[in-house]
Design a protein around this motif. Structure first.
Motif, PDB file in Angstrom:
ATOM      1  N   VAL A  43      55.038  57.197 -61.535  1.00  0.00           N
ATOM      2  CA  VAL A  43      53.936  56.363 -62.040  1.00  0.00           C
ATOM      3  C   VAL A  43      53.256  57.043 -63.213  1.00  0.00           C
ATOM      4  CG1 VAL A  43      51.661  55.428 -61.480  1.00  0.00           C
ATOM      5  CG2 VAL A  43      53.540  55.166 -59.862  1.00  0.00           C
ATOM      6  N   TRP A  44      52.963  58.343 -63.069  1.00  0.00           N
ATOM      7  CA  TRP A  44      52.315  59.070 -64.177  1.00  0.00           C
ATOM      8  C   TRP A  44      53.202  59.074 -65.412  1.00  0.00           C
ATOM      9  CZ3 TRP A  44      48.240  58.055 -62.499  1.00  0.00           C
ATOM     10  CH2 TRP A  44      47.467  58.723 -61.574  1.00  0.00           C
ATOM     11  N   ALA A  45      54.476  59.359 -65.203  1.00  0.00           N
ATOM     12  CA  ALA A  45      55.384  59.425 -66.349  1.00  0.00           C
ATOM     13  C   ALA A  45      55.431  58.089 -67.081  1.00  0.00           C
ATOM     14  CB  ALA A  45      56.772  59.836 -65.884  1.00  0.00           C
ATOM     15  N   ILE A  46      55.558  56.991 -66.329  1.00  0.00           N
ATOM     16  CA  ILE A  46      55.627  55.671 -66.956  1.00  0.00           C
ATOM     17  C   ILE A  46      54.330  55.355 -67.692  1.00  0.00           C
ATOM     18  CG2 ILE A  46      55.739  53.193 -66.489  1.00  0.00           C
ATOM     19  CD1 ILE A  46      57.675  53.846 -64.194  1.00  0.00           C
ATOM     20  N   THR A  47      53.180  55.638 -67.036  1.00  0.00           N
ATOM     21  CA  THR A  47      51.886  55.341 -67.645  1.00  0.00           C
ATOM     22  C   THR A  47      51.660  56.168 -68.900  1.00  0.00           C
ATOM     23  OG1 THR A  47      51.008  54.894 -65.438  1.00  0.00           O
ATOM     24  CG2 THR A  47      49.421  55.160 -67.206  1.00  0.00           C
ATOM     25  N   LEU A  48      52.002  57.453 -68.835  1.00  0.00           N
ATOM     26  CA  LEU A  48      51.787  58.328 -69.992  1.00  0.00           C
ATOM     27  C   LEU A  48      52.763  58.020 -71.122  1.00  0.00           C
ATOM     28  CD1 LEU A  48      51.096  61.551 -67.947  1.00  0.00           C
ATOM     29  CD2 LEU A  48      49.475  60.439 -69.490  1.00  0.00           C
ATOM     30  N   ILE A  49      53.960  57.593 -70.760  1.00  0.00           N
ATOM     31  CA  ILE A  49      54.893  57.120 -71.790  1.00  0.00           C
ATOM     32  C   ILE A  49      54.298  55.893 -72.475  1.00  0.00           C
ATOM     33  CG2 ILE A  49      57.123  55.955 -72.129  1.00  0.00           C
ATOM     34  CD1 ILE A  49      58.280  57.909 -70.050  1.00  0.00           C
ATOM     35  N   GLY A  50      53.681  55.015 -71.665  1.00  0.00           N
ATOM     36  CA  GLY A  50      53.000  53.857 -72.251  1.00  0.00           C
ATOM     37  C   GLY A  50      51.904  54.267 -73.205  1.00  0.00           C
ATOM     38  N   TRP A  51      51.087  55.259 -72.795  1.00  0.00           N
ATOM     39  CA  TRP A  51      50.015  55.740 -73.669  1.00  0.00           C
ATOM     40  C   TRP A  51      50.577  56.351 -74.947  1.00  0.00           C
ATOM     41  CZ3 TRP A  51      45.460  54.561 -74.705  1.00  0.00           C
ATOM     42  CH2 TRP A  51      44.515  54.224 -73.732  1.00  0.00           C
ATOM     43  N   PHE A  52      51.611  57.160 -74.807  1.00  0.00           N
ATOM     44  CA  PHE A  52      52.232  57.759 -75.992  1.00  0.00           C
ATOM     45  C   PHE A  52      52.710  56.664 -76.937  1.00  0.00           C
ATOM     46  CE2 PHE A  52      55.516  59.573 -78.588  1.00  0.00           C
ATOM     47  CZ  PHE A  52      55.152  60.903 -78.792  1.00  0.00           C
ATOM     48  N   SER A  53      53.301  55.627 -76.374  1.00  0.00           N
ATOM     49  CA  SER A  53      53.820  54.530 -77.186  1.00  0.00           C
ATOM     50  C   SER A  53      52.706  53.808 -77.928  1.00  0.00           C
ATOM     51  CB  SER A  53      54.576  53.542 -76.293  1.00  0.00           C
ATOM     52  OG  SER A  53      55.607  54.184 -75.589  1.00  0.00           O
ATOM     53  N   VAL A  54      51.578  53.570 -77.213  1.00  0.00           N
ATOM     54  CA  VAL A  54      50.429  52.923 -77.850  1.00  0.00           C
ATOM     55  C   VAL A  54      49.912  53.756 -79.013  1.00  0.00           C
ATOM     56  CG1 VAL A  54      48.002  52.317 -77.497  1.00  0.00           C
ATOM     57  CG2 VAL A  54      49.719  51.576 -75.844  1.00  0.00           C
ATOM     58  N   GLN A  55      49.751  55.060 -78.782  1.00  0.00           N
ATOM     59  CA  GLN A  55      49.237  55.941 -79.832  1.00  0.00           C
ATOM     60  C   GLN A  55      50.201  56.033 -81.013  1.00  0.00           C
ATOM     61  OE1 GLN A  55      46.313  57.081 -79.921  1.00  0.00           O
ATOM     62  NE2 GLN A  55      45.535  57.418 -77.867  1.00  0.00           N
ATOM     63  N   VAL A  81      44.798  52.969 -61.540  1.00  0.00           N
ATOM     64  CA  VAL A  81      44.882  54.429 -61.533  1.00  0.00           C
ATOM     65  C   VAL A  81      43.747  55.127 -60.772  1.00  0.00           C
ATOM     66  CG1 VAL A  81      44.810  56.471 -63.024  1.00  0.00           C
ATOM     67  CG2 VAL A  81      46.310  54.559 -63.594  1.00  0.00           C
ATOM     68  N   PRO A  82      42.476  54.713 -60.902  1.00  0.00           N
ATOM     69  CA  PRO A  82      41.394  55.421 -60.203  1.00  0.00           C
ATOM     70  C   PRO A  82      41.577  55.606 -58.699  1.00  0.00           C
ATOM     71  CG  PRO A  82      40.458  53.974 -61.857  1.00  0.00           C
ATOM     72  CD  PRO A  82      41.922  53.676 -61.809  1.00  0.00           C
ATOM     73  N   PRO A  83      42.231  54.665 -57.951  1.00  0.00           N
ATOM     74  CA  PRO A  83      42.425  54.917 -56.518  1.00  0.00           C
ATOM     75  C   PRO A  83      43.202  56.190 -56.223  1.00  0.00           C
ATOM     76  CG  PRO A  83      42.859  52.607 -57.013  1.00  0.00           C
ATOM     77  CD  PRO A  83      42.691  53.305 -58.325  1.00  0.00           C
ATOM     78  N   VAL A  84      44.111  56.588 -57.124  1.00  0.00           N
ATOM     79  CA  VAL A  84      44.848  57.828 -56.923  1.00  0.00           C
ATOM     80  C   VAL A  84      43.884  59.014 -56.935  1.00  0.00           C
ATOM     81  CG1 VAL A  84      46.672  59.324 -57.810  1.00  0.00           C
ATOM     82  CG2 VAL A  84      46.927  56.840 -57.946  1.00  0.00           C
TER      83      VAL A  84
END
Length: 459
Positions: free
Chosen positions: A131-143, A368-371
């Motif tokens: 989940v973290w990897a996918i989300t952070l890949i998404g963030w990297f892509s946005v940036q 994400v906050p529930p984690v």
């Protein structure tokens, strides 16, 4: 008797030989761990950093140009007064749970994915890592997409190399470089970029206000109305993941107090100001296209270069944390993971991930906050700050209360109409995780399955 004595002496000599071999290997093992940025073990005290370094790196992570775009997005849906409330409340929520997760990282010296081995189980933590990897890949892509937009605004007629997808692609390659170096590279870039970005935002806000004749003349034009709570969730979404993975940075802090200082400065001051600056300039100039605003204000190419540096400081941290997450799954050097993940994320960014920015923020602002709620409950309430790591550590294979709490937290964030959705989801997840453990203990009901012992290499 002499035979027994001889065998004993031979056994002692062999044991001594093994001990000397381990002593000889120790410096090399320590060097290898440092090269791999202590991805799978606690950061030793002698490798911890000063409070200002932790604060600079955290602020560099927080001060993303995506925050300015988020501020601009708020202007389409909220009045100026509600924009300021959303920014303040959203960043206070981020600082609160980022402070607790960061304190755990500083205390234990390990990353978020290593912490999740206790909270979610050794095999359960693999889900969190994905989940973290996918989300952070998404963030990297946005940036990376924002990078392409900025470069195109600087040189719109320079040919194919400055077209948004192409610029996003080669910009992503540049961002991979400092993440490949590790914490040192991120720290160096943050130390240079952050003061410049703060100065740029101050100048941009002052010039924007001069354009409209002062703060009192600012008036947001609402074209896509949203509720104040949706605005707060959008602000939380700018760093929802970053606050949860704060241990990735805070593990280098010498104490939890340093980590709290870093996240408060990074979130309430740095990120809050970035979002505020984006909102003010967008209202004053009538557009959310920040690169275009900088050019309209006459700040020119130097300003856009600073924006690029700000995107860089956030994106190398995204990639750095994504590689730490995947280190929990694959027995591959972190530096190699940085390259693989960076290339994938760059391709996605060039394909236009930034076009879905607002929806992306709203989604992760609740999911994400529930984690974080689970991590905080597990460390402080369930295990009473008694985590262990390293060879011989025994983890549950799967911790079922953690996954139940995560799911219920998301449902609470979506369906509870009052309060702040992100905070609701976090608190509900925290209480459910703690409560299920307490019920299991009270009635002798097993709440975990399996047992996994950690080996010397972290697996």
């Amino acid at each position: 008797m002499s035979q027994l004595k001889r065998e004993t002496n031979e056994g002692q000599a062999l044991q001594r030989q093994r001990e000397l071999h381990e002593i000889d290997r120790a410096p090399q093992q320590a060097a290898n761990q440092q090269v791999n940025d202590f991805a799978m073990e606690p950061v030793p005290q002698q490798n911890r950093r000063s409070w200002w370094e932790i604060t600079f790196v955290t602020s560099g992570f927080c001060m993303a140009v995506s925050g300015m775009f988020a501020g601009a997005a708020l202007t389409a849906g909220l009045s100026l007064q509600n924009i300021m409330i959303a920014i303040l409340v959203g960043n206070l929520v981020l600082a609160l749970y980022g402070g607790f997760t960061g304190a755990i990282g500083a205390k234990t010296g390990v990353s978020t994915t290593m912490l999740s081995r206790h909270a979610f189980g050794r095999h359960g933590s693999l889900v969190i890592s994905i989940v973290w990897a996918i989300t952070l890949i998404g963030w990297f892509s946005v940036q990376a997409g924002f990078f392409g937009q900025t470069v195109h605004s600087m040189y719109p007629n320079a040919g194919g190399i400055t077209d948004v997808p192409v610029a996003a692609a080669w910009g992503g390659v540049l961002m991979i470089f400092t993440a490949y170096i590790g914490f040192k590279g991120i720290r160096l870039l943050s130390s240079i970029a952050i003061p410049l970005l703060i100065l740029l935002c101050i100048v941009g806000v002052v010039m924007s206000l001069n354009q409209v004749g002062g703060f009192s003349n600012l008036q947001a034009t609402i074209t896509k109305p949203i509720s104040l709570m949706e605005g707060i969730v959008l602000v939380i979404g700018t760093f929802a993941v970053g606050a949860v993975i704060q241990p990735d940075i805070a593990r280098y802090a010498k104490s939890p107090k340093q980590s709290w200082t870093a996240i408060i400065v990074g979130m309430v001051i740095a990120n809050g100001f970035i979002v505020f600056a984006g909102a003010i300039t967008a209202i004053a100039m009538g557009t959310g296209d920040l690169p275009a605003v900088m050019l309209q204000l006459g700040l020119g190419i130097p300003a856009l270069l600073i924006l690029i540096a700000a995107q860089w400081t956030s994106n190398d941290s995204n990639l750095y944390s994504a590689s730490l997450a995947l280190s929990n799954i694959f027995r591959i050097a972190k530096s190699k993971l940085v390259l693989v993940v960076g290339i994938i994320a760059t391709i996605i960014g060039a394909a236009g991930m930034a076009d879905h920015f607002v929806n992306f923020l709203l989604a992760i602002g609740i999911a994400v906050p529930p984690v974080a709620g689970v991590l905080i409950a597990d460390y402080f309430l369930v295990h009473k700050q008694r985590y262990q790591f390293g060879k011989g550590t025994k983890y549950a294979s799967v911790v079922w209360p953690a996954f139940v709490a995560w799911a219920i937290g998301i449902v609470a964030g979506v369906f509870i109409d009052w309060g702040i959705a992100s905070l609701n989801s976090l608190i509900v997840a925290l209480l459910v995780h703690w409560g299920l453990y307490a019920i299991g203990k009270r009635f002798n009901i097993p709440v975990t399955s399996g047992s996994v012992e950690e080996k010397a290499d972290g697996f």
